[in-house]
Enzyme design. Sequence first.
Site, PDB file in Angstrom:
ATOM      1  N   ASP A 138      43.214  40.897  48.839  1.00 34.32           N
ATOM      2  CA  ASP A 138      42.382  41.269  47.694  1.00 34.32           C
ATOM      3  C   ASP A 138      40.900  41.115  48.029  1.00 34.32           C
ATOM      4  O   ASP A 138      40.467  40.062  48.516  1.00 34.32           O
ATOM      5  CB  ASP A 138      42.750  40.379  46.493  1.00 34.32           C
ATOM      6  CG  ASP A 138      42.163  40.866  45.185  1.00 34.32           C
ATOM      7  OD1 ASP A 138      40.926  40.974  45.092  1.00 34.32           O
ATOM      8  OD2 ASP A 138      42.932  41.132  44.240  1.00 34.32           O
ATOM      9  N   HIS A 164      46.142  33.739  44.680  1.00 33.46           N
ATOM     10  CA  HIS A 164      45.155  33.750  43.590  1.00 33.46           C
ATOM     11  C   HIS A 164      45.798  34.246  42.297  1.00 33.46           C
ATOM     12  O   HIS A 164      46.685  35.095  42.318  1.00 33.46           O
ATOM     13  CB  HIS A 164      43.949  34.614  43.954  1.00 33.46           C
ATOM     14  CG  HIS A 164      44.265  36.075  44.115  1.00 33.46           C
ATOM     15  ND1 HIS A 164      44.079  36.987  43.098  1.00 33.46           N
ATOM     16  CD2 HIS A 164      44.761  36.779  45.158  1.00 33.46           C
ATOM     17  CE1 HIS A 164      44.443  38.192  43.517  1.00 33.46           C
ATOM     18  NE2 HIS A 164      44.858  38.094  44.762  1.00 33.46           N
ATOM     19  N   ARG A 168      38.451  40.572  46.263  1.00 32.98           N
ATOM     20  CA  ARG A 168      37.728  39.588  45.454  1.00 32.98           C
ATOM     21  C   ARG A 168      37.913  38.162  45.965  1.00 32.98           C
ATOM     22  O   ARG A 168      37.408  37.214  45.353  1.00 32.98           O
ATOM     23  CB  ARG A 168      38.208  39.664  44.003  1.00 32.98           C
ATOM     24  CG  ARG A 168      38.020  41.022  43.350  1.00 32.98           C
ATOM     25  CD  ARG A 168      38.773  41.111  42.040  1.00 32.98           C
ATOM     26  NE  ARG A 168      40.213  41.020  42.271  1.00 32.98           N
ATOM     27  CZ  ARG A 168      41.130  40.949  41.302  1.00 32.98           C
ATOM     28  NH1 ARG A 168      40.726  40.950  40.027  1.00 32.98           N
ATOM     29  NH2 ARG A 168      42.413  40.871  41.595  1.00 32.98           N
ATOM     30  N   CYS A 175      47.102  38.111  40.869  1.00 33.96           N
ATOM     31  CA  CYS A 175      47.407  38.855  42.092  1.00 33.96           C
ATOM     32  C   CYS A 175      48.187  40.131  41.769  1.00 33.96           C
ATOM     33  O   CYS A 175      49.293  40.080  41.218  1.00 33.96           O
ATOM     34  CB  CYS A 175      48.213  37.987  43.051  1.00 33.96           C
ATOM     35  SG  CYS A 175      48.628  38.805  44.606  1.00 33.96           S
ATOM     36  N   CYS A 181      45.458  36.397  50.557  1.00 36.79           N
ATOM     37  CA  CYS A 181      45.685  37.747  50.059  1.00 36.79           C
ATOM     38  C   CYS A 181      44.570  38.675  50.531  1.00 36.79           C
ATOM     39  O   CYS A 181      43.418  38.260  50.696  1.00 36.79           O
ATOM     40  CB  CYS A 181      45.735  37.734  48.529  1.00 36.79           C
ATOM     41  SG  CYS A 181      46.153  39.344  47.802  1.00 36.79           S
TER      42      CYS A 181
END
Length: 204
Positions: free
Chosen positions: A42, A96, A44, A99, A40
């Site tokens: 993302d 994750h 993080r 998400c 992803c």
Amino acid sequence: MLKDLIANNRAWAERKVAADPGFFRRLAGQQAPKYLWIGCADSRVPANEIVGLDPGELFVHRNVANLAPPQDANYLSVLQFAVDVLKVEHILVVGHYGCGGVAAAVDGQRRGLVDHWLHPIREVHHEHKHELADIPDDRKRWDRLVELNIIRQVRNVASDVFVQDAWARGQSISVHGWVYSISDGLVQDLGVTVSGLEEVERLS
């Protein structure tokens, strides 16, 4: 802010050279990673850091909600290069918990172009609607949809002609489904690894 990033880069490079004087000379040579990470976008979820690998050891493709759609030329180009040129041995599909892309796919709100991108997750949601409806806790239901999406993307990767042709010619490749927990930094293997043509059907 950008000056800070450049300063951070200089400090990082200095630390690398101090710890390993030949690091960048080796890195400037041809990359030879054994792993392709499909994850992803993302911020993080930093792929190399999560698994403790240096630059050059992990070939990375990231997008919203870690999708591997068979119609996406960007993903397919990365996959073919990883399989046919780099000869990776492991393809890691890593989602994750928490998400936002997975949540956005099914929360009923309209966001524009990304709604089209997230459509495969709505299909997964529909296919497993009874299982998901039986989960009373909203967070656990969301987490389960994250896992189901990862499993679907593992199937997409394992069903792709680039991977299947590689298996047919005897190349060793395993496709894995992992989920990362931002709350504790740990990765869990979902136990859906596919290492050959005969194993693809069990993910259907």
